[in-house]
Write a protein that holds these residues in place. Structure first.
Motif, PDB file in Angstrom:
ATOM      1  N   ALA A 140     -22.308 -28.376 -36.879  1.00  0.00           N
ATOM      2  CA  ALA A 140     -21.277 -27.500 -36.758  1.00  0.00           C
ATOM      3  C   ALA A 140     -19.959 -28.048 -37.646  1.00  0.00           C
ATOM      4  CB  ALA A 140     -20.881 -27.165 -35.345  1.00  0.00           C
ATOM      5  N   LEU A 141     -19.820 -29.361 -37.211  1.00  0.00           N
ATOM      6  CA  LEU A 141     -18.767 -30.111 -37.845  1.00  0.00           C
ATOM      7  C   LEU A 141     -18.913 -30.273 -39.417  1.00  0.00           C
ATOM      8  CD1 LEU A 141     -18.021 -33.287 -35.439  1.00  0.00           C
ATOM      9  CD2 LEU A 141     -16.874 -30.877 -35.488  1.00  0.00           C
ATOM     10  N   LEU A 142     -19.998 -30.248 -39.726  1.00  0.00           N
ATOM     11  CA  LEU A 142     -20.375 -30.794 -41.156  1.00  0.00           C
ATOM     12  C   LEU A 142     -20.277 -29.161 -41.932  1.00  0.00           C
ATOM     13  CD1 LEU A 142     -23.578 -32.875 -41.181  1.00  0.00           C
ATOM     14  CD2 LEU A 142     -21.342 -33.452 -41.940  1.00  0.00           C
ATOM     15  N   GLU A 143     -20.495 -28.011 -41.293  1.00  0.00           N
ATOM     16  CA  GLU A 143     -20.491 -26.799 -41.771  1.00  0.00           C
ATOM     17  C   GLU A 143     -18.832 -26.524 -41.794  1.00  0.00           C
ATOM     18  OE1 GLU A 143     -22.496 -24.290 -38.927  1.00  0.00           O
ATOM     19  OE2 GLU A 143     -24.480 -24.882 -40.016  1.00  0.00           O
TER      20      GLU A 143
ATOM     21  N   ALA B 141     -11.460 -17.405 -32.617  1.00  0.00           N
ATOM     22  CA  ALA B 141     -11.394 -18.687 -32.052  1.00  0.00           C
ATOM     23  C   ALA B 141     -12.490 -19.428 -31.211  1.00  0.00           C
ATOM     24  CB  ALA B 141     -10.154 -18.730 -31.215  1.00  0.00           C
ATOM     25  N   GLU B 142     -13.393 -18.467 -30.687  1.00  0.00           N
ATOM     26  CA  GLU B 142     -14.421 -18.720 -29.684  1.00  0.00           C
ATOM     27  C   GLU B 142     -15.155 -19.614 -30.158  1.00  0.00           C
ATOM     28  OE1 GLU B 142     -15.857 -19.826 -26.228  1.00  0.00           O
ATOM     29  OE2 GLU B 142     -13.804 -18.810 -26.540  1.00  0.00           O
TER      30      GLU B 142
ATOM     31  N   ALA C 153     -15.935 -27.436 -31.420  1.00  0.00           N
ATOM     32  CA  ALA C 153     -15.515 -28.529 -32.521  1.00  0.00           C
ATOM     33  C   ALA C 153     -14.074 -28.819 -32.180  1.00  0.00           C
ATOM     34  CB  ALA C 153     -15.799 -27.874 -33.980  1.00  0.00           C
ATOM     35  N   ALA C 154     -13.316 -27.994 -31.910  1.00  0.00           N
ATOM     36  CA  ALA C 154     -11.869 -27.964 -31.478  1.00  0.00           C
ATOM     37  C   ALA C 154     -11.703 -29.116 -30.545  1.00  0.00           C
ATOM     38  CB  ALA C 154     -11.208 -26.761 -31.488  1.00  0.00           C
TER      39      ALA C 154
ATOM     40  N   ARG D  34     -13.891 -31.332 -29.417  1.00  0.00           N
ATOM     41  CA  ARG D  34     -14.113 -32.659 -29.767  1.00  0.00           C
ATOM     42  C   ARG D  34     -13.121 -33.374 -30.544  1.00  0.00           C
ATOM     43  NH1 ARG D  34     -20.325 -34.095 -32.150  1.00  0.00           N
ATOM     44  NH2 ARG D  34     -19.388 -36.094 -33.474  1.00  0.00           N
ATOM     45  N   LEU D  35     -12.304 -32.627 -31.218  1.00  0.00           N
ATOM     46  CA  LEU D  35     -11.616 -33.156 -32.186  1.00  0.00           C
ATOM     47  C   LEU D  35      -9.939 -33.220 -31.641  1.00  0.00           C
ATOM     48  CD1 LEU D  35     -12.412 -31.605 -35.487  1.00  0.00           C
ATOM     49  CD2 LEU D  35     -12.860 -33.926 -35.082  1.00  0.00           C
ATOM     50  N   GLY D  36      -9.857 -32.642 -30.406  1.00  0.00           N
ATOM     51  CA  GLY D  36      -8.596 -32.805 -29.628  1.00  0.00           C
ATOM     52  C   GLY D  36      -7.705 -31.569 -30.223  1.00  0.00           C
ATOM     53  N   ALA D  37      -8.315 -30.531 -30.563  1.00  0.00           N
ATOM     54  CA  ALA D  37      -7.671 -29.567 -31.192  1.00  0.00           C
ATOM     55  C   ALA D  37      -7.554 -28.271 -30.619  1.00  0.00           C
ATOM     56  CB  ALA D  37      -7.684 -29.125 -32.640  1.00  0.00           C
ATOM     57  N   ASP D  38      -6.742 -27.336 -30.454  1.00  0.00           N
ATOM     58  CA  ASP D  38      -6.753 -25.886 -30.006  1.00  0.00           C
ATOM     59  C   ASP D  38      -7.407 -25.180 -31.121  1.00  0.00           C
ATOM     60  OD1 ASP D  38      -6.249 -23.327 -29.015  1.00  0.00           O
ATOM     61  OD2 ASP D  38      -4.428 -23.850 -28.111  1.00  0.00           O
ATOM     62  N   PRO D  39      -8.640 -24.401 -31.077  1.00  0.00           N
ATOM     63  CA  PRO D  39      -9.063 -23.331 -32.007  1.00  0.00           C
ATOM     64  C   PRO D  39      -8.204 -22.296 -32.387  1.00  0.00           C
ATOM     65  CG  PRO D  39     -10.162 -22.983 -30.066  1.00  0.00           C
ATOM     66  CD  PRO D  39      -9.098 -24.272 -29.977  1.00  0.00           C
ATOM     67  N   LEU D  40      -7.252 -21.951 -31.467  1.00  0.00           N
ATOM     68  CA  LEU D  40      -6.264 -20.841 -31.795  1.00  0.00           C
ATOM     69  C   LEU D  40      -5.362 -21.379 -33.024  1.00  0.00           C
ATOM     70  CD1 LEU D  40      -5.566 -19.242 -28.407  1.00  0.00           C
ATOM     71  CD2 LEU D  40      -6.601 -18.083 -30.180  1.00  0.00           C
TER      72      LEU D  40
END
Length: 338
Positions: free
Chosen positions: A206-209, A268-269, A274-275, A277-283
């Protein structure tokens, strides 16, 4: 001992062009490369034109913190995609590209050939069947800069501007949201890109995509003309973030745009794991991330949305952009930070 790969400094301009143009295929033009300018047909007497630039260390890195190395193919693909998308957003069909390359002398010839391959592949894969690279320019500089100008044909249609939205219109989007921003986060992170490839779990894939979405975006090129034919009142491509680009329609049209919070959340869902894991907010990725190059369009309230578009908001009296009635904290990209 292995021989060093040839660089552009080892060739003259004519020799380098001879490496590039055969990789781009036969130009679709009345007159292609070889003279001071190309000659392009204008079917109905009008030409749509745009220009965009990719600058090393501003728009891409040759080596990212994750360890990913940007290929010439990536840069060629992205150059084509972002320019073709601008023509698409006018409801037009791309007809030609001219490309200017500024290259340090140390740039490997193979990287430049790869860039030409990326340009050609994007034009073909994205479906710009009436477009080709018809010329360009070469220059030497301290960093890689790729600038392309693109022309397009309206084929008798009225161009769809940013300024036509009216209160009561519905707002719809076609294409992905937030994926390119997620990919940028992957590339800028300290995830080991090689390790992600070596361990192809569902989460790593998913991260690679997402990274691929950043390096090789896929604008929905068939949708611009389709939206124009379906009565779109305003349209643009989402290059700097959903909120910022919706704000451009709102400002140009003298209206307010209300984005539906539930619709935004649906985009966002799929990015949530992935978000996290990277410490981010998908929104933040969905609202502020650009470079997916999807389309944001307004249509009269009673319209049947063309294939590919989904409802994401509505146009109201007023000014600015709100999400679920609230002013968003995430705005989007600005080259100068204003």
């Amino acid at each position: 001992m292995p021989t060093e790969a040839p660089t552009v400094a080892d060739l003259d301009e004519k020799s380098l062009l001879a490496r590039i143009f055969p990789r781009l295929g036969t130009p679709i033009a009345l007159l292609g490369p070889g003279d001071d300018a190309a000659v392009i047909a204008a079917e109905d007497g009008r030409t749509v034109i745009s220009i965009d630039t990719l600058v090393q260390d501003a728009d891409f890195r040759l080596l990212w913190p994750s360890g990913y190395r940007t290929s010439g193919f990536d840069v060629g693909w992205k150059c084509a995609a972002q320019n073709l998308s601008d023509i698409n957003a006018m409801g037009a069909v791309p007809t030609s590209l001219v490309v200017s390359l500024t290259l340090p002398g140390s740039t490997e010839v193979a990287w430049v050939e790869d860039l030409a391959d990326g340009l050609a592949a994007a034009i073909h894969v994205l479906g710009a069947t009436e477009c080709s690279v018809v010329g360009g320019d070469l220059g030497r500089g301290r960093e890689i800069v790729v600038t392309a100008a693109v022309t397009g044909s309206l084929q008798g249609r009225t161009p769809v501007l940013r300024s036509g939205a009216r209160p009561g219109d519905i707002v719809a989007v076609d294409g992905s949201l937030g994926r390119a921003a997620g990919g940028l986060a992957v590339l800028e992170s300290h995830e080991d890109y090689a390790a992600l490839i070596a361990d192809p779990t569902a989460e790593n894939l998913a991260l690679l995509e997402l990274a691929t979405s950043q390096c090789r975006p896929r604008p929905p090129l068939a949708s611009g003309p389709r939206a124009a034919e379906s009565g779109a009142t305003a349209m643009l491509d989402i290059s700097d973030g959903l909120v910022r680009d919706a704000g451009r329609i709102a400002s140009a049209s003298g209206v307010a745009i209300e984005l539906n919070a539930a619709a935004v959340a649906r985009h966002a869902e799929p990015l949530r794991a992935a978000a996290s894991r990277l410490g981010a907010d998908p929104l933040d990725w969905v609202l502020g991330g650009g470079e997916d190059h999807g389309l944001l369009a307004c249509f009269p309230a009673d319209s049947e949305l063309p294939a590919g578009f989904e409802l994401i908001g509505e146009v109201r009296d007023g000014a600015g952009v709100t999400v679920g009635g609230q002013s968003p904290q995430t705005i989007g990209w600005d080259h100068f930070g204003g």
